[in-house]
Design an enzyme around this catalytic site. Sequence first.
Site, PDB file in Angstrom:
ATOM      1  N   ASP A 273      -8.654   4.998   6.343  1.00  0.00           N
ATOM      2  CA  ASP A 273      -7.929   3.719   5.896  1.00  0.00           C
ATOM      3  C   ASP A 273      -7.729   3.826   4.362  1.00  0.00           C
ATOM      4  OD1 ASP A 273      -8.034   0.286   5.859  1.00  0.00           O
ATOM      5  OD2 ASP A 273      -6.263   1.450   6.323  1.00  0.00           O
ATOM      6  N   SER A 294      -2.742  -3.547   6.390  1.00  0.00           N
ATOM      7  CA  SER A 294      -2.781  -3.105   7.546  1.00  0.00           C
ATOM      8  C   SER A 294      -2.754  -3.995   9.054  1.00  0.00           C
ATOM      9  CB  SER A 294      -4.175  -2.053   7.797  1.00  0.00           C
ATOM     10  OG  SER A 294      -4.399  -1.387   6.651  1.00  0.00           O
ATOM     11  N   GLN A 344      -1.570   3.913  12.295  1.00  0.00           N
ATOM     12  CA  GLN A 344      -1.652   2.580  11.782  1.00  0.00           C
ATOM     13  C   GLN A 344      -0.276   2.225  11.295  1.00  0.00           C
ATOM     14  OE1 GLN A 344      -3.089   0.930   7.436  1.00  0.00           O
ATOM     15  NE2 GLN A 344      -4.600   1.884   8.566  1.00  0.00           N
TER      16      GLN A 344
HETATM   17  C1  LIG Z   1      -3.526  10.986  -7.757  1.00  0.00           C
HETATM   18  C2  LIG Z   1      -3.528  10.639  -9.280  1.00  0.00           C
HETATM   19  C3  LIG Z   1      -3.540   9.205  -9.419  1.00  0.00           C
HETATM   20  C4  LIG Z   1      -2.205   8.529  -8.936  1.00  0.00           C
HETATM   21  C5  LIG Z   1      -2.477   6.981  -8.414  1.00  0.00           C
HETATM   22  C6  LIG Z   1      -1.963   6.928  -6.931  1.00  0.00           C
HETATM   23  C7  LIG Z   1      -2.843   6.091  -6.300  1.00  0.00           C
HETATM   24  C8  LIG Z   1      -3.656   6.640  -5.182  1.00  0.00           C
HETATM   25  C9  LIG Z   1      -4.870   5.824  -4.735  1.00  0.00           C
HETATM   26  C10 LIG Z   1      -4.484   4.474  -4.218  1.00  0.00           C
HETATM   27  C11 LIG Z   1      -4.642   3.973  -2.960  1.00  0.00           C
HETATM   28  C12 LIG Z   1      -5.468   2.602  -2.984  1.00  0.00           C
HETATM   29  C13 LIG Z   1      -5.739   2.301  -1.568  1.00  0.00           C
HETATM   30  C14 LIG Z   1      -6.478   1.036  -1.614  1.00  0.00           C
HETATM   31  C15 LIG Z   1      -6.667   0.468  -0.293  1.00  0.00           C
HETATM   32  C16 LIG Z   1      -5.481  -0.271   0.239  1.00  0.00           C
HETATM   33  C17 LIG Z   1      -5.879  -0.928   1.641  1.00  0.00           C
HETATM   34  C18 LIG Z   1      -4.914  -1.330   2.414  1.00  0.00           C
HETATM   35  C19 LIG Z   1      -5.145  -1.627   3.894  1.00  0.00           C
HETATM   36  C20 LIG Z   1      -6.171  -2.557   3.957  1.00  0.00           C
HETATM   37  O1  LIG Z   1      -7.337  -2.352   4.132  1.00  0.00           O
HETATM   38  S1  LIG Z   1      -5.453  -3.999   4.255  1.00  0.00           S
HETATM   39  C21 LIG Z   1      -6.863  -4.825   4.952  1.00  0.00           C
HETATM   40  C22 LIG Z   1      -6.723  -4.819   6.340  1.00  0.00           C
HETATM   41  N1  LIG Z   1      -5.808  -5.615   6.836  1.00  0.00           N
HETATM   42  C23 LIG Z   1      -5.652  -6.953   6.713  1.00  0.00           C
HETATM   43  O2  LIG Z   1      -6.686  -7.544   6.278  1.00  0.00           O
HETATM   44  C24 LIG Z   1      -4.645  -7.740   7.250  1.00  0.00           C
HETATM   45  C25 LIG Z   1      -5.254  -8.920   8.051  1.00  0.00           C
HETATM   46  N2  LIG Z   1      -4.201  -9.701   9.189  1.00  0.00           N
HETATM   47  C26 LIG Z   1      -3.353 -10.739   8.163  1.00  0.00           C
HETATM   48  O3  LIG Z   1      -3.752 -11.094   7.110  1.00  0.00           O
HETATM   49  C27 LIG Z   1      -2.396 -11.362   9.004  1.00  0.00           C
HETATM   50  O4  LIG Z   1      -2.521 -11.024  10.376  1.00  0.00           O
HETATM   51  C28 LIG Z   1      -0.921 -11.029   8.742  1.00  0.00           C
HETATM   52  C29 LIG Z   1      -0.972  -9.515   8.892  1.00  0.00           C
HETATM   53  C30 LIG Z   1      -0.925 -11.395   7.071  1.00  0.00           C
HETATM   54  C31 LIG Z   1      -0.040 -11.731   9.359  1.00  0.00           C
HETATM   55  O5  LIG Z   1      -0.328 -13.020   9.531  1.00  0.00           O
HETATM   56  P1  LIG Z   1       0.810 -14.237   9.196  1.00  0.00           P
HETATM   57  O6  LIG Z   1       0.080 -15.460   9.126  1.00  0.00           O
HETATM   58  O7  LIG Z   1       1.858 -14.070  10.418  1.00  0.00           O
HETATM   59  O8  LIG Z   1       1.335 -13.863   7.903  1.00  0.00           O
HETATM   60  P2  LIG Z   1       2.693 -14.391   7.394  1.00  0.00           P
HETATM   61  O9  LIG Z   1       3.740 -13.409   7.624  1.00  0.00           O
HETATM   62  O10 LIG Z   1       2.718 -15.677   7.505  1.00  0.00           O
HETATM   63  O11 LIG Z   1       2.467 -13.991   5.808  1.00  0.00           O
HETATM   64  C32 LIG Z   1       1.125 -13.819   5.362  1.00  0.00           C
HETATM   65  C33 LIG Z   1       0.983 -13.764   3.704  1.00  0.00           C
HETATM   66  O12 LIG Z   1       1.774 -12.561   3.511  1.00  0.00           O
HETATM   67  C34 LIG Z   1       2.631 -13.081   2.361  1.00  0.00           C
HETATM   68  N3  LIG Z   1       4.096 -13.185   2.591  1.00  0.00           N
HETATM   69  C35 LIG Z   1       4.706 -13.540   3.887  1.00  0.00           C
HETATM   70  N4  LIG Z   1       6.069 -13.382   3.751  1.00  0.00           N
HETATM   71  C36 LIG Z   1       6.381 -13.004   2.627  1.00  0.00           C
HETATM   72  C37 LIG Z   1       7.395 -12.628   2.102  1.00  0.00           C
HETATM   73  N5  LIG Z   1       8.742 -12.554   2.700  1.00  0.00           N
HETATM   74  N6  LIG Z   1       7.511 -12.204   0.643  1.00  0.00           N
HETATM   75  C38 LIG Z   1       6.203 -12.073   0.106  1.00  0.00           C
HETATM   76  N7  LIG Z   1       4.995 -12.266   0.680  1.00  0.00           N
HETATM   77  C39 LIG Z   1       5.094 -12.774   1.804  1.00  0.00           C
HETATM   78  C40 LIG Z   1       2.254 -14.493   1.721  1.00  0.00           C
HETATM   79  O13 LIG Z   1       1.281 -14.140   1.060  1.00  0.00           O
HETATM   80  C41 LIG Z   1       1.660 -15.007   3.063  1.00  0.00           C
HETATM   81  O14 LIG Z   1       0.520 -15.995   2.856  1.00  0.00           O
HETATM   82  P3  LIG Z   1       0.619 -17.317   2.954  1.00  0.00           P
HETATM   83  O15 LIG Z   1      -0.557 -17.884   3.073  1.00  0.00           O
HETATM   84  O16 LIG Z   1       0.972 -17.147   1.185  1.00  0.00           O
HETATM   85  O17 LIG Z   1       1.739 -17.746   3.498  1.00  0.00           O
END
Ligand SMILES: CCCCCCCCCCCCCCCCCCCC(=O)SCCNC(=O)CCNC(=O)[C@H](O)C(C)(C)COP(=O)(O)OP(=O)(O)OC[C@H]1O[C@@H](n2cnc3c(N)ncnc32)[C@H](O)[C@@H]1OP(=O)(O)O
Length: 359
Positions: A273, A294, A344
């Site tokens: 992940d 995710s 994913q």
């Molecule tokens: C090589 C040399 C160097 C170069 C550098 C390159 C970098 C490379 C390496 C970097 C890699 C780094 C990797 C880091 C790891 C990242 C990990 C990513 C994956 C994860 O692990 S995520 C964690 C696992 N997933 C979750 O926890 C999700 C859990 N589920 C939920 O939270 C909810 O189910 C979900 C998905 C949010 C849906 O729920 P729902 O209630 O329907 O959500 P909403 O749609 O209401 O919105 C929730 C939230 O989203 C924001 N939001 C909503 N609409 C918008 C919008 N239009 N614009 C902006 N934001 C929005 C908002 O915050 C909402 O929350 P509120 O509470 O404020 O409403």
Amino acid sequence: MAASSGGKKLLPEPSKGTSAASAHSSILRKSSSEKPVTEATGSGSKSSRNEDLHSVLVTSVLNLERLDLDLYSNEHSNRCTFTGTHHWVPRSRMLFGGQIVGQALVAAAMSVSENIYAHSLHCYFVRAGDPKVPVLYQVDRIRDGKSFSVRSVKAIQHGNPILICQSSFQRKMESPIHHQFTMPVVPSPNELLTQEELIQKYLRDPALTEKYKVGLTKLLAEEVPIEIKPINPPEYYRRVALESKQHFWVRARGYIGEGNMKLHCCVAAYISDYSFLRTALLPHFQYKVKFMASLDHSMWFHAPFRSDEWMLYECESPWAGSCRGLVQGRLWKQDGVLAVSCAQEGVFYVKPSAAESKL
Ligand SMILES: CCCCCCCCCCCCCCCCCCCC(=O)SCCNC(=O)CCNC(=O)[C@H](O)C(C)(C)COP(=O)(O)OP(=O)(O)OC[C@H]1O[C@@H](n2cnc3c(N)ncnc32)[C@H](O)[C@@H]1OP(=O)(O)O
């Protein structure tokens, strides 16, 4: 009473004077006669790794505490972490999805007999994990058939599920039907720089803007228990649309050893992940991510592998739209065997980014 399935003890009886609640276990012992994986002395194929540096993924992050039959907590791993909270947490301040999936698979694996192996899992991330509190893992033994066993695990915080994970285990079975794609031709790990070495190189670029220096310095400081060697890393400062594909060599930091295939699958779940979802963002440099997470995560385990040895992670994103992006990945062993497939979908909320160069 130790959890058991099919009569095999998967967990040690808590030593005298300790209740089941306080006796945490070395996960997934092969059998009571075998040393637990965290005490392995490195039998089997010799690793060039320092075998004294056991991977923190095994000694702590994936080392769950048994509270009762089919009920586990990761509270023990909290106590062992550097900062007193969960191990590494992404800057989003949500629990890292790979940690929750890996720990859920550990809990499921504790409930099946020792001679069957994880072949697939499918998860939904239904709420963001809270890095300030432990996670409970509740295992539901859906079915034990002659060849397959199915488990459902709920990861719970504050009384609500944050993840639901179905996993399936299969007894070893031979078949005349076998094929796989051919592994991509890429430079070998020893020809490449680690992500840390690459970041150090970028940071030495006098033309790099302060903003990107800060971002890369923060990334460098993160104690991610994964080693990565990017292949053809994009010139970090170029603002160009990239193909939605990336390849990198990846392995657990530290030594795990032959250990137990179930354990390596749990570590691979953690690893799979990291930097996976960002594949879908590579073509869209002109947008800044406001929220990214995710939604689900699926894995298929095809062949034995070592999660503490370099594996090629081939990642691609065939589609993005409706605030979602799909990523697919294949983990290849260095000998060309396809070990794991992953998929994913994630949610992205973005805004146009200022058209500034990183230089
Ligand atoms: C090589 C040399 C160097 C170069 C550098 C390159 C970098 C490379 C390496 C970097 C890699 C780094 C990797 C880091 C790891 C990242 C990990 C990513 C994956 C994860 O692990 S995520 C964690 C696992 N997933 C979750 O926890 C999700 C859990 N589920 C939920 O939270 C909810 O189910 C979900 C998905 C949010 C849906 O729920 P729902 O209630 O329907 O959500 P909403 O749609 O209401 O919105 C929730 C939230 O989203 C924001 N939001 C909503 N609409 C918008 C919008 N239009 N614009 C902006 N934001 C929005 C908002 O915050 C909402 O929350 P509120 O509470 O404020 O409403």
